[in-house]
Design an enzyme around this catalytic site. Sequence first.
Site, mmCIF file in Angstrom:
data_model
loop_
_atom_site.group_PDB
_atom_site.id
_atom_site.type_symbol
_atom_site.label_atom_id
_atom_site.label_comp_id
_atom_site.label_asym_id
_atom_site.label_seq_id
_atom_site.Cartn_x
_atom_site.Cartn_y
_atom_site.Cartn_z
ATOM 1 N N ARG A 294 0.822 -1.210 0.000
ATOM 2 C CA ARG A 294 0.000 0.000 0.000
ATOM 3 C C ARG A 294 0.856 1.260 0.000
ATOM 4 N NH1 ARG A 294 -4.905 -2.209 3.989
ATOM 5 N NH2 ARG A 294 -5.974 -3.311 2.296
ATOM 6 N N TYR A 433 -6.000 -1.248 -6.968
ATOM 7 C CA TYR A 433 -5.387 -2.442 -6.383
ATOM 8 C C TYR A 433 -4.734 -2.192 -5.024
ATOM 9 C CZ TYR A 433 -0.862 -1.349 -8.842
ATOM 10 O OH TYR A 433 0.290 -0.789 -9.309
ATOM 11 N N GLU A 434 -4.402 -3.321 -4.359
ATOM 12 C CA GLU A 434 -3.923 -3.342 -2.964
ATOM 13 C C GLU A 434 -4.938 -2.723 -2.017
ATOM 14 O OE1 GLU A 434 -1.741 -5.308 -2.760
ATOM 15 O OE2 GLU A 434 -0.870 -5.234 -4.754
ATOM 16 N N GLY A 435 -6.202 -2.968 -2.256
ATOM 17 C CA GLY A 435 -7.271 -2.391 -1.453
ATOM 18 C C GLY A 435 -7.749 -1.111 -2.096
#
Length: 592
Positions: A294, A433-435
């Site tokens: 993140r 992406y990545e949350g």
Amino acid sequence: MAEYNAPLKDMKLTLNHVARMTELAQKPGFEDASADMVDAILEEAARVARDVVAPTNREGDEQGVQLKDGQVVCPESFKHVYQQYAEGGWGSLQFDPEYGGQGLPFLLSIPVMEMWHSANMSWGLCPMLSQGAVECLDLNGSDELKAKFLPQLVSGEWCGTMNLTESNAGSDLSVVRAKAEPEGDHYRISGEKIFITWGDHEMAENIIHLVLARLPDAPPGVRGISLFLVPKYLVNDDGSLGERNSANALSLEHKLGIHASPTCVMGFDNAVGYLVGEPNRGLACMFTMMNNARLSVGLQGVSISERAYQQALEYAFDRIQGPAVGTKEAGPIIRHADVRRMLMTMKTLTEAGRGIAYDACGSLDFALKADNDEAKSAEQARAALLTPIVKGWCTEVAQEVTSLGVQIHGGMGFVEETGAAQHYRDARILPIYEGTNGIQALDLVGRKTLMDKGAALSALVEEMKADIASVDPSLTAQAKALEEAVIGLDKAREQLLQGAEADQVMPGAVAYSFMMLSGYVCGGWELLRQASAAVRLAAEGDDDPYLQAKQESARFYMAQVLPRWKAFAETLNDGSQSIMALPEEQFSSAWQ
């Protein structure tokens, strides 16, 4: 496409005067991070990024990747670039010397990573994921696993991936269906994973997949997920590579951007895997990698913004148009006020994002080297609070910056040959992406603010107020504008705490606005700190014009960008009322 040149002056000022690199170099174990060493590493990385990595960016976008006979084929130049990356030891900067790392601060790897992503974001994703895999394995793996796999991951001989998502399990990992069956000293992994970045390639001789799966009789939900290490090629006891494991790319996604980064559907068919960490604790282990990712994705937002800015700036000097106000002859479009507005917006948002990203990563190093538990906890809380802001805000503003880059090019920005469109397309994945950024916003209001009753945010607000109070008189106007915004952020914190008690939907409804408000205020704070450092350096006799430009960046941001905080703060007053007012069925029936 404009040649990429790393903004070394801004990187060094931000490292030393915002992220506290100079202070960090005094900590035990980080003595090698001297000013001369930092400069040498950054300057060599800038050369590699400019001369080796960046020239492959356009080629990669045009060629893309293919799946042939079960093997992913990348642009031809990528393997050569990766070999130089590995041979240069670039993937080992921050890792434990026991496994071949250089033992330098994590913070020092951040501007280096920024350069890779500015030069070629598709390519840069590969080493980024490998570094996350190293950190995850180092913190959670057994001594045996670490000895067997870490040296080659650290050296870059092997690469790493992260396998979370399934077709039925996106952000909700509680429904992961991949299975792991015990067999002697290992497990057999079966299932499919989707959206696996760099899931297969030929740049390195082995790929180490970190895979979430369920053991037999595991409890339901996230409490029943375990983490497994699944190599592409099995590794013999002597370290040599053995037979091909049954972990294969089944297909490739055709994407809006990052065309040269293979996004794979991965199939695991009774593949050999090894448990990482404790059974049913896989999600906690994987979050080590997720948090790293993140921060890295937020940094990607800064990186692609920088590249788009450089592209637009060169075009603004080259493109000749009619006379600007106050001139009689046609000249470069940079003379026009609206073009200047767009360039300054791009510049300051990028510099603000760089400050927040470097600052957050620096706190992780300070937590590692803290003298006592209180200091460690404070730095950890600070980094945790800033992480969703780095990921969320920096990637949101990257959408604006890269879009402005297209706009400055005018019609030529909409034409692929200039390269501006690629930056815009590539940036679009970052809020996803990545949350997704909605998840980042929920994390900021939930885990990072409501859970500790606003303590970490209050501490950050006090830090901001202290910096404002000590500002040089030449920056008084900027400090005053920031002070108003900081007070507004603190008020928003109080509104959130109070509103959550009365309305359980309210935190989720205002989360995005709260994140963006926090980002704009933090960005202003970082720019004020950078400008303050510039004033001090100039007073000490440094006459570099960059220092005056840095002060002007802060002035522009406070006047033209920071006021956006007021609009986001205003939306908190409405809470969840207007967002949730329309019944579900009316979203379709009301228009039919």
